[in-house]
Design an enzyme around this catalytic site. Structure first.
Site, PDB file in Angstrom:
ATOM      1  N   GLY A 108       0.828  -1.195   0.000  1.00 47.82           N
ATOM      2  CA  GLY A 108       0.000   0.000   0.000  1.00 47.82           C
ATOM      3  C   GLY A 108       0.858   1.239   0.000  1.00 47.82           C
ATOM      4  O   GLY A 108       2.057   1.184   0.293  1.00 47.82           O
ATOM      5  N   GLU A 109       0.261   2.379  -0.327  1.00 48.48           N
ATOM      6  CA  GLU A 109       1.005   3.627  -0.441  1.00 48.48           C
ATOM      7  C   GLU A 109       1.393   4.211   0.915  1.00 48.48           C
ATOM      8  O   GLU A 109       2.350   4.966   1.019  1.00 48.48           O
ATOM      9  CB  GLU A 109       0.172   4.666  -1.211  1.00 48.48           C
ATOM     10  CG  GLU A 109      -0.053   4.328  -2.671  1.00 48.48           C
ATOM     11  CD  GLU A 109       1.242   4.286  -3.460  1.00 48.48           C
ATOM     12  OE1 GLU A 109       2.135   5.119  -3.193  1.00 48.48           O
ATOM     13  OE2 GLU A 109       1.384   3.397  -4.317  1.00 48.48           O
ATOM     14  N   HIS A 110       0.641   3.878   1.959  1.00 47.01           N
ATOM     15  CA  HIS A 110       0.869   4.497   3.269  1.00 47.01           C
ATOM     16  C   HIS A 110       1.919   3.720   4.067  1.00 47.01           C
ATOM     17  O   HIS A 110       1.898   2.494   4.095  1.00 47.01           O
ATOM     18  CB  HIS A 110      -0.447   4.519   4.055  1.00 47.01           C
ATOM     19  CG  HIS A 110      -0.461   5.506   5.177  1.00 47.01           C
ATOM     20  ND1 HIS A 110       0.278   5.342   6.329  1.00 47.01           N
ATOM     21  CD2 HIS A 110      -1.137   6.667   5.334  1.00 47.01           C
ATOM     22  CE1 HIS A 110       0.056   6.362   7.138  1.00 47.01           C
ATOM     23  NE2 HIS A 110      -0.788   7.175   6.556  1.00 47.01           N
ATOM     24  N   PRO A 111       2.854   4.415   4.733  1.00 47.82           N
ATOM     25  CA  PRO A 111       3.795   3.729   5.624  1.00 47.82           C
ATOM     26  C   PRO A 111       3.047   2.898   6.666  1.00 47.82           C
ATOM     27  O   PRO A 111       2.016   3.334   7.189  1.00 47.82           O
ATOM     28  CB  PRO A 111       4.556   4.874   6.289  1.00 47.82           C
ATOM     29  CG  PRO A 111       4.423   6.020   5.348  1.00 47.82           C
ATOM     30  CD  PRO A 111       3.077   5.874   4.721  1.00 47.82           C
TER      31      PRO A 111
END
Length: 367
Positions: free
Chosen positions: A81-84
């Site tokens: 996913g794009e989020h840390p």
């Protein structure tokens, strides 16, 4: 004696499988007295923000059940996913709402963290007001290296978890770690750009976020040059489901930098780089006053009277901030007070933003 009330905003590492999301969120209301207010999934981030409120003991019980269910249903070994992120339940903050101090909220966070580590075998890092040492106050420090860096991090004595196993065993390989803390009220706010470039979005984010950017000097050394806005953290990213890049901002104290100021400065910074802001997006819930303040800001710009009905002001705020740019924006489902009114809880919660401004805050995808 005033009833104690806290908000919990766990972020789980699943934003695409609605059946899993609902199964995890549904355990919240198995605890009597806890009210589930919002479920906000993101496909590109593969992450869902869940919001619920209640008295401290009940909220902590609901949070524990949610973390346990997420551990059962989410396997971090295949997560993208794009989020840390570094865990199935990536972060679980407790937020004081009424009748409770930040210090008391931090004590509840530590108690929850100890139970999660002991009963579920998940490495727990305490952050913000609950942090065990200065470097752990910042969520980004605790989450550095993300899930992929956990095997190395858990071997480092300097990053031994506050609770739970300090080894990357089979259970941890599946669940990852979790950050549990107590923090101020935070607005997660994304600003939409007419570009697909993550690099350009990051440049704008660095222009406005408090931490700014590192700049290399002629002698090869680096200095940190702060950005324009205090109490703002953020990065730029590309969201495939929308086909645009966004500024992903965390407004950690909206009495210092309100939503409308963040939006206005984002527009200026984007324009300076030849990019246009097309609108914005709220992740989770927002206090009503934040939208009323945004409406007043734009009414003053237009030299119009502020003496108009509340609901009209909300409409002006939505249009001025472009909150309907990516889809319909329903205040009844996004404004905290309206959500609580629907559930008969309006007398239990009074958002004291002045108090919030005096307490520590901070949760962000990046510094």
């Amino acid at each position: 004696m005033q009833r104690q009330l806290i908000e919990c905003v766990p972020n789980i590492s699943e934003g695409r499988d609605r059946a899993k999301i609902d199964a995890i969120a549904s355990v919240v209301e198995t605890v009597e007295g806890v009210r589930l207010l919002d479920i906000d999934p993101g496909k590109a981030t593969n992450r869902t923000v869940i919001t619920f409120v209640g008295e401290p003991a009940q909220v902590c019980e609901a949070a524990f059940r949610l973390v346990k269910k997420a551990q059962e249903l989410i396997d971090m070994r295949g997560h993208k996913g794009e989020h840390p992120r570094f865990g199935a339940t990536d972060v679980c903050p407790l937020v004081p709402i009424s009748g409770i101090s930040m210090e008391e909220c931090a004590a509840w966070a530590r108690k929850l963290g100890e139970r999660v580590g002991r009963e579920l075998g998940i490495p727990v890092y305490l952050y913000e007001a609950a942090a065990s040492e200065e470097k752990r106050k910042n969520l980004a420090n605790n989450r550095s290296g993300e899930y992929e860096g956990l095997p190395k991090k858990l071997k480092d004595p300097a990053w031994k978890p506050d609770f739970g196993p300090a080894e990357f065993n089979d259970g941890v390989a599946r669940s990852g770690a979790i950050a549990i803390g107590a923090r101020n009220f935070l607005v997660a706010y994304n600003v939409n750009l007419n570009t697909t470039s993550t690099r350009r979005a990051n440049a704008i984010a660095f222009d406005i976020r408090e931490a700014g950017r590192k700049v290399k000097q002629a002698d090869g050394s680096e200095i940190q040059v702060p950005g324009k806005l205090k109490a703002v953290k953020g990065i730029g990213w590309y969201i495939e489901e929308y086909g645009i890049a966004q500024l992903s901002l965390n407004l950690t104290d909206i009495t210092v930098t309100p939503v409308h100021v963040a939006f206005d400065e984002a527009c200026k910074a984007a324009e300076a780089r030849g990019i246009r802001v097309t609108g914005s997006e709220l992740v989770g819930l927002i206090p009503k006053q934040a939208l009323l303040d945004a409406a007043d800001f734009h009414l003053r710009r237009q030299q119009r009277s502020l003496g108009i009905p509340e609901r009209e002001k909300i409409k002006i705020a939505v249009k001025s901030l472009g909150l309907d740019d990516l889809g319909p924006f329903d205040p009844q489902k996004k404004v905290i007070e309206y959500m609580l009114e629907e559930r008969g809880q309006e007398r239990l919660v009074r958002m004291d933003l002045k108090r919030f401004s005096e307490e520590t805050a901070g949760e962000s995808p990046a510094p």
